[in-house]
Design a protein around this motif. Structure first.
Motif, PDB file in Angstrom:
ATOM      1  N   LYS A  80       8.306 -24.195 -34.198  1.00  0.00           N
ATOM      2  CA  LYS A  80       8.833 -24.176 -35.561  1.00  0.00           C
ATOM      3  C   LYS A  80       8.392 -25.445 -36.265  1.00  0.00           C
ATOM      4  O   LYS A  80       8.647 -26.553 -35.796  1.00  0.00           O
ATOM      5  CB  LYS A  80      10.351 -24.066 -35.545  1.00  0.00           C
TER       6      LYS A  80
ATOM      7  N   ASP B  90       7.108 -20.535 -38.317  1.00  0.00           N
ATOM      8  CA  ASP B  90       7.191 -20.313 -36.876  1.00  0.00           C
ATOM      9  C   ASP B  90       5.781 -19.967 -36.382  1.00  0.00           C
ATOM     10  O   ASP B  90       5.221 -18.938 -36.782  1.00  0.00           O
ATOM     11  CB  ASP B  90       8.157 -19.184 -36.550  1.00  0.00           C
TER      12      ASP B  90
ATOM     13  N   THR C  69       6.833 -20.186 -29.237  1.00  0.00           N
ATOM     14  CA  THR C  69       6.883 -20.276 -30.696  1.00  0.00           C
ATOM     15  C   THR C  69       7.284 -21.685 -31.083  1.00  0.00           C
ATOM     16  O   THR C  69       8.287 -22.227 -30.594  1.00  0.00           O
ATOM     17  CB  THR C  69       7.883 -19.273 -31.276  1.00  0.00           C
TER      18      THR C  69
END
Length: 505
Positions: free
Chosen positions: A98, A74, A96
């Motif tokens: 991933k 992440d 964020t």
């Protein structure tokens, strides 16, 4: 510990490090573990250059990707950026992303806000981290988390577009100022400069006209142009007046010289000047020549309004104001037909008439004669002289002694005789001679008695000329005269008198 277990542990540590990185540039750069194990989470901008105007808030995209060694990560990245007026970069808000070995790249949308007072230009921000992380396993093996070479995004900040319909102002400037009359007399180079109005689209520097040389005589309008970024074209001009040609000047004397090339009075040389372009500013009007001399000259100068000058000389001016000199005796006495000369001279222009001549002695008596001499300048001198011309009277001939010692018998006839010649000895037969006498004393000096003439006495008082003897004869009768000393005076028509003394007993 097995290698697989170590990799998993380091992987988890790396993920926590990625999400915790502080961003001093734009986004964190890739990093790797030193040694045998490598983990990369590399962030790359989707566009290396982002164009944005002053005061603009603009959206743009960049990608975050992994190199495939990360199984599951992440990554937190900022999504809102700002550039202050002094060029300082700040960031706020984040998202964020991933990443894993199946989804190794994600697009991130971001916003850049530019301060309206930021100067236009290029602003580059590097993707860097601010720390290194070191892991130590149970076998005291070290694995060091390091930054990779950073990537960067360059923001190209341009001026805020405005409506611009005003052309730049173009100024033409010569390499020097003209003279006080507004003229040049040497080549001129005109340079151009331009400015666009404040708040305009801005000048295109390479559009400004190159310097323009002016080298031909004439009145020239020199024009230059320039453009702004909106395409408006302005122009500026200047008038250059160039005259490299000197004026012409000529001169001449106020009159022609005489046939000998001389003047006998002052001469004034006058000048005329002409200039077909800038015009004559000043010139020599005239030069007076008042001194005597040969081959004199007068110089004249002309200057035009451009400062060019030229000169000329009028040569060969001869001035002689002095009359010739005549050398001759005044009041002289000369013999009949005597050669008497006079001379003349002139030291400057020389004589146009004879340098010598003779006085007329062909007639006896008081005479006058005018002698004239003229020089080559036309100066004339006249000299009138007075003089006397006489016969060449030798002496009273026998029977009368010239020393006055002759004594004759009273009552007798005494012949008085003489001869006349000219200066060359030629006998003169045409003279007019008279005789008169006067008793000067009752005494008689001398004892002898001279012979007397047998010819008849001369009546009157005129001598007669005897061609055979070439003598003038007067038979002087002493009849009736008493004894004593007598002075006989002979008067000639040349104005001279000759005296002799005789005694009578």
């Amino acid at each position: 510990m097995k290698k697989t277990g170590l990799r998993k542990m380091l992987h988890r540590k790396a993920l926590s490090a990625v999400t915790a990185l502080a961003i001093s540039g734009l986004v964190p750069a890739g990093f790797a573990i030193a040694g045998e194990l490598e983990i990369n989470a590399e962030l790359v901008a989707s566009s290396m250059d982002v164009y944005v105007e002053q005061g603009e808030t603009k959206s743009f995209n960049f990608n975050v990707k992994s190199d495939g060694n990360v199984t599951d990560a992440d990554v937190t990245v900022p999504t809102k950026f700002a550039i202050s007026a002094n060029g300082t970069f700040t960031s706020s808000d984040s998202t964020t992303v991933k990443l894993n070995d199946k989804d190794m790249e994600k697009k991130v949308s971001a916003v850049i806000k530019v301060d309206p007072n930021l100067q236009a230009g290029k602003y580059t921000f590097n993707f860097i981290t601010d720390q290194n992380v070191t892991f130590t396993n149970n076998n005291q093996k070290e694995a060091k988390l390091e930054n990779k070479k950073p990537d960067s995004i360059t923001f190209v900040v341009t001026k805020k577009l405005v409506s611009d319909t005003t052309a730049p102002v173009v100024t033409a400037t010569p390499d020097r100022a003209p003279n006080a009359n507004g003229w040049y007399n040497q080549d001129v180079t005109v340079s151009f400069s331009a400015v666009d109005e404040e708040g305009g689209s801005g000048l295109v520097p390479e559009s400004v006209s190159a310097p323009a040389p002016v080298s031909e005589d004439g009145i020239h309008t020199v024009t230059g142009t320039a453009k702004d970024k909106a395409g408006n074209e302005g122009s500026g001009s200047i008038t250059i007046k160039l005259d490299k040609t000197a004026p012409t000047i000529s001169g001449s004397a106020d009159r022609e010289a005489n046939e000998h090339g001389w003047y006998n009075k002052d001469v004034t040389v006058t000048f005329e000047a002409e200039d077909n372009l800038s015009g004559v500013a000043d010139y020599t009007r005239s030069v007076p020549l008042t001194e005597e001399g040969k081959d004199q000259s007068a110089r004249g100068t002309a200057v035009d309004n451009a400062g060019n000058s030229s000169s000329t000389e009028v040569l060969g001016i001869n001035i002689d104001k002095t009359k010739p000199v005549i050398n001759v005796e005044d009041g002289g006495t000369y013999k009949l037909n005597q050669t008497v000369t006079w001379s003349a001279s002139d030291e400057l222009s020389g004589l146009a008439t004879a340098a010598t001549g003779t006085i007329d002695t062909t007639k006896v008596g008081p005479q006058t004669q005018t002698i004239t001499a003229t020089d080559n300048a036309g100066n004339t001198r006249d000299v009138t002289i007075s003089y006397n011309v006489e016969y060449n009277f030798g002496e009273v001939l026998q029977p009368i002694n010239k020393d006055g010692s002759s004594v004759f018998k009273a009552g007798s006839t005494v012949p008085v005789k003489f001869q006349l010649t000219d200066s060359k000895g030629a006998f003169i037969s045409t003279a007019n001679a008279t005789l008169r006498y006067a008793k000067s004393s009752n005494q008689v000096f001398g004892d002898s008695v001279e012979a007397v003439s047998t010819s008849a006495a001369t009546s009157g008082n005129l001598f007669r000329y005897d061609a055979s003897s070439k003598q003038y004869i007067f038979n002087f009768s002493t009849k009736g005269l008493t004894g004593g000393t007598y002075q006989i005076t002979i008067t000639l028509d040349d104005g001279t008198t000759h005296k002799v003394v005789i005694g009578l007993k």
